[in-house]
Write an enzyme that holds these catalytic residues in place. Structure first.
Site, short mmCIF file in Angstrom:
data_model
loop_
_atom_site.label_atom_id
_atom_site.label_comp_id
_atom_site.label_asym_id
_atom_site.label_seq_id
_atom_site.Cartn_x
_atom_site.Cartn_y
_atom_site.Cartn_z
N LYS A 46 54.36 -23.14 -60.25
CA LYS A 46 54.05 -23.16 -61.70
C LYS A 46 55.03 -24.23 -62.52
O LYS A 46 55.40 -23.93 -63.53
CB LYS A 46 53.86 -21.77 -62.40
N HIS A 101 57.41 -25.52 -52.10
CA HIS A 101 58.28 -24.71 -52.97
C HIS A 101 59.23 -23.97 -52.19
O HIS A 101 60.16 -23.17 -52.76
CB HIS A 101 57.56 -23.32 -53.61
N SER A 131 52.96 -19.18 -67.20
CA SER A 131 51.99 -19.77 -66.32
C SER A 131 51.71 -19.06 -65.24
O SER A 131 50.59 -18.84 -64.74
CB SER A 131 52.58 -21.19 -66.06
N ASN A 223 42.79 -35.62 -68.51
CA ASN A 223 41.96 -36.17 -67.50
C ASN A 223 42.23 -35.54 -66.02
O ASN A 223 41.21 -35.29 -65.42
CB ASN A 223 42.55 -37.87 -67.38
#
Length: 291
Positions: A46, A101, A131, A223
């Protein structure tokens, strides 16, 4: 190895997402052969992973910039340890692009010889926490506790990605082993063009002004959020089921933690942050109005 909380899988002190891993691959990470022109995006969960996948896809692939390509960003820049497409990384043409990660101590040893390049994206941990809570609650459907309880799990490191403090400090303190560029999520948010140019310089990629403009247009958060090649919407339905209520891309803002954390929670977090990050040289931006 040991089993974590159902959906967690602990290996060498680090928590993986159990459903997404190939145990044999994880056990042999150190031996994965690195090529000179491999590029790795490294993030704590995140912290802008999908955004950087989109940026690298746009920088490296003309068809992605022009909108004529059909490959999703997760196919252009696949997750390294979560190979849910079951790609044969050894057969991928160079330059290979990956996202991961992983902590510094679990990446292939070839990277520690300054082979390949790494872009490490870090984000202020209060926004990471918020988040992550929404993602766990609405997407992977694993978080059923309150925000308060999830905050405790986050601060204990009992989440996918383990402890945020260990992740960023581990990578920074061992940066001399790697060919690595640190970039702040908030920096990309505030100055997208400057960030694109910085990434291109690090990667040795020269793009025309027209191509930089195309990258800029397609890499804005709004977008990207509605781009089916970049937003992961169909992927999360396949990976996590039809009950998913949320999206991989939610807000992408700076300072959303103020909408979630109580005064007491914020004070507790600050106290822990100041203790854990004392004398840490990288700066953090906590509010959209900060320089």
């Amino acid at each position: 190895m040991e089993d974590g909380d159902g959906f967690l899988f602990k290996f060498k002190g680090y928590y993986f997402y159990r459903k997404g891993i190939d145990i044999d691959f994880i056990e042999n990470l150190d031996n994965f052969e690195i090529r000179e022109d491999d590029v790795f995006i490294i993030t704590y969960p995140k912290s802008g992973t999908v955004w950087l996948q989109q940026l690298l896809s746009l920088i490296y692939f003309e068809e992605h910039r022009r909108g004529t390509g059909k490959l999703q960003t997760v196919d252009q820049v696949p997750f390294f340890e979560y190979n849910f497409r079951q790609l044969d990384f050894g057969k991928r043409p160079s330059p290979r692009l990956f996202s991961t990660h992983l902590p510094y101590n679990l990446v292939p040893s070839g990277l520690k010889n300054k082979k390949g390049k790494i872009i490490y994206i870090y984000r202020n941990p209060k926004d990471v926490l918020c988040s992550y809570f929404h993602f766990g609650t609405n997407v992977i459907l694993q978080v059923t506790s309150t925000f308060e309880r999830f905050m405790e799990q986050f601060l204990e490191g009992r989440v996918i990605g383990s402890l945020w403090f260990d992740h960023i400090k581990g990578w920074y303190e061992h940066k001399s082993l790697f060919n690595i560029q640190f970039m702040m999520y908030e920096e990309i948010n505030k100055d997208l063009r400057g960030s694109v140019l910085k990434i291109c310089k690090f990667l040795g990629k020269e793009l025309s002004e027209e191509n930089i403009d195309a990258v800029m247009t397609k890499a804005t958060f709004e977008n990207m959020k509605y781009d089916p090649l970049a937003n992961y919407d169909d992927i999360i339905k396949t990976a996590y089921g039809k009950n998913v209520k949320g999206h991989f891309l939610r807000k992408g803002t700076i300072g959303d933690w103020k909408n979630h954390m109580t005064v007491e929670q914020n004070e507790r977090f600050d106290k822990i942050f100041q203790r854990e990050m004392k004398d840490f040289p990288l700066k953090f931006i906590w509010d959209v109005n900060e320089d």
